[in-house]
Structure formats: structure tokens, C-alpha cells
Enzyme design. Sequence first.
Site, PDB file in Angstrom:
ATOM      1  N   ASP A  50     -20.351  13.128  19.387  1.00 28.38           N
ATOM      2  CA  ASP A  50     -20.975  14.340  19.906  1.00 28.38           C
ATOM      3  C   ASP A  50     -22.491  14.182  19.898  1.00 28.38           C
ATOM      4  OD1 ASP A  50     -18.487  15.719  20.143  1.00 28.38           O
ATOM      5  OD2 ASP A  50     -18.516  16.031  17.982  1.00 28.38           O
ATOM      6  N   ASP A  52     -25.381  16.762  20.231  1.00 23.17           N
ATOM      7  CA  ASP A  52     -25.903  18.125  20.332  1.00 23.17           C
ATOM      8  C   ASP A  52     -27.427  18.081  20.342  1.00 23.17           C
ATOM      9  OD1 ASP A  52     -23.317  19.066  20.283  1.00 23.17           O
ATOM     10  OD2 ASP A  52     -23.309  19.400  18.124  1.00 23.17           O
ATOM     11  N   ASP A 133     -26.042  24.313   8.264  1.00 23.30           N
ATOM     12  CA  ASP A 133     -25.139  24.503   7.135  1.00 23.30           C
ATOM     13  C   ASP A 133     -25.332  23.455   6.035  1.00 23.30           C
ATOM     14  OD1 ASP A 133     -24.141  22.456   8.696  1.00 23.30           O
ATOM     15  OD2 ASP A 133     -22.192  23.397   9.090  1.00 23.30           O
TER      16      ASP A 133
END
Length: 439
Positions: A50, A52, A133
Site C-alpha cells: 500500500d 498512502d 495510531d
Amino acid sequence: MIPRDQHPVSRQFISNNALKVLYRLNKGGYEAYLVGGGVRDILLGLTPKDFDIVTNATPEQIKGLFRNCRLIGRRFRLAHIVFGRDIIEVATFRGHHDDTSGKNTKISKQSDQGMLLRDNIYGSIEEDAERRDFTINALYYSTQDFKVYDFAGGVHDIEQRKIRLIGDPETRYREDPVRMLRAIRFATKLDMTISPETQAPIKPLASLLSNIPAARMFEEFLKLFVSGKAQANFNLLREYDLFEHFFPAVERALCANDNFSLEESELMTQFIAKALDNTDIRIANDQRVTPAFLFASILWFPLQKRIETLKANSDILPQDAFFQAYHELMSEQQQSVAIPKRFQLPIKDIWILQERFEKRDPKRAFKTLEHPKFRAGYDFLLLRAEFGDDQIKELAKWWTEFQDASSSTQSQMLKTTGRANPHRKVRRKRRPNKKAASE
């Protein structure tokens, strides 16, 4: 800031489409960074999947730069830049909830438990890092100066192989309880350990997962159980009292409740563990897996117990008992994990085939062999045979031989099985009418 010669992150590891987005945002006068898993995985020596991106451009400004852009989300407003089947996700820097500067046109909204229901507060890259997070996900890479920006000690935690939340763990879990699941998933996926302060609130706050929509829990199920680490995730979910929020009926059975004996619970644990282990092996070998098979395996024992209870307490027909137990169990399960219909039907087919495998007369055997879900049902039969009695083992052996046998061998097997099958109805020849014969 880590300069280019002190880290392994390079454009050669970043997809061309992600680079196009970064370059165009920079050319448009905006800051843009590769963030999170893409940077983390390269630092770990893994191949990132991924890519991002974060920027100081608002979603509307991003859309103005890309014709192939669509804006999604209410809780988090995101931009998806679409390149055929490849989608690059772009987010605007997040700000703090208590922002009173007047820069934000939309405010955040929280539930009584502290969970964020809407969060479109925009800020700086420093604020964005504080809103991430885990420390290992608060890493940013710039294609302008080729530096890695580490705001929360993520590089150190990667070196120490630690999963650590940014900020107060209880507050962060209350904002989004799914972070408890993400902590487990990252720990197993990256072969890391959860830091003591990050894991401490998980058990006390496990009940917060009951506030998560069932549709989102299905997505989390896929990430946890169809990613190659199903067995490890199953163990940690049970250790932290989180598994019951995916499968309440199964957890009760595993704890020897709902009329399950300790022996049955132990057998069920081994059965599920084997199904998960088989799934992990198939994924490691790049073989196809379906969530339907996993759901069928995990829910099999509670289904059988409900069927037994219905039969014991009434004169219900076996077929009616199955369908009543099926509808009761699936209705309860849907409250926790919203299983799409495209998986519900194969689950039912896998279970129905188990009863059909027992009927081995010629007409039914060939019809079963031609069933679209025969392979999944047969694999499930093999799984049952590993933990079943001699009758189940014989049944699995028979179907293993029958499906690959020649036509003549199949005919002989059906004749032999037909004579040995006590449930087979034998048609008797009608005796000729004596009166009619004499005439």
C-alpha cells in the site's frame, strides 16, 4: 529528519502511480509525503503493498488537481486517485479536536464513549503525526528532499520490533476501538510484540468493540483471518478477550458454555485451529482461499449443537432442524459480523453437502459430484475426517477415491456401497396378481 544516506527508502520501491501523485501535488504547490505502511515496510526490508499519501491540500483541492479523483468517507474525508485497478489514497493532514483557530470548516464529533464519529479536522504534518495510531506508522518520506521524517520514535520501535501507540493508550482506543485489533494484526504480521503500556488497556476496553458496526467488523475479519496469520491472530484475539466480539456463540462454546462439554470445547478448538492453519498454508503457497470456508469451519460446532438440541426437544425432521438451526445461528452472527450474501450461500452449501455425502446411491452421488461447491464441501469433509470417527473417515476416503475413479470403477463402488448402505431403500418387485395371471 533522517537524511537520504541514512535510510533505505528510495523511489525505486515506490509504485509509479504513487510517485505521479506525489509529483503532481508538489508541482501544484502543496506538501506531499508517502506515509505509514509504505515507509515502514521498506525500513523493515519488506515489499510494500500500500502507498498512502498525506498532504496539506484539502480534499477539494486534491480533486481539482486530478480528474481521476473521487472523494469518499464521512468520518474521514479521503481522496482516492484511480489508476485502473490501482487506487492511491490521499488524506489531508489531520489536526487536533480542540482546534479553535477557525481554520476548519468541519468539526469532529465523538460518542459518549469517546469514539470519533466524524473527524475532518485539518492541521500540520506535526499534528498529523500525533494523530497517527502507532509510532511505526508515523513515518513520512518526501520525494522533494528524500528525507524520512520520524515524529514519534517509529524508527527506534522498528529496530526494537515494538508496537506502541502514540499518546495515552486508553484515550486512543476509545477514539477508535478497532485500534485494539490493529495492534494484534501488526504484531503478528510484522513479527513484533505489543509494548506493555499499549496492551494493558485492551482487555478492560474489549467491550468497546460492541459499538463497531458489523460491516466494519467483517472487513477486520478479512484482515485478521485471510492474510496468512489467521492462527496467530486467533490466539491473540482469545487472549485479549476480543474474539467473542466476532463470534459470540463460538466463544461461549469454546468456554464450555451453551451445553458444550470440556471435551467438545477442546475438540472444537483443535478443529478451528486446523482450519486456520490450512488457510495460512494455502495463502503462503499463493492458493485461493474463501472466507466462506472459514466461516463454515468456525461456526460448525455451534450449528451441530443447535441441531442436536432441536431434535432432542421435538419430533422435528432432520432437514427442518438444520434450516431452523442455520437461520437462528446466522441471525445471531450477523449482529457481530455482517457476512455478505455472496458468502452466506456458499457457507450453507458447504454444510448441506455434508449430509449429501452420506447418500451414495448412483443418482445422488453423481449429482453431488456435479455440485458447484463440491470441492469446498469435500475439503470440509476432509477436515471433519481428521477429528471424526471411523464412519466419517471412511466417508472421506470413499469420496476421495470416487471422484478420480474411472466410470466402471465408480459404478462398482456405487453397487458395493448401495448394498452396504443400511439407509438405502430397496425397491421390491411387485408380485403378479394371481387372479390376473389365471385369466
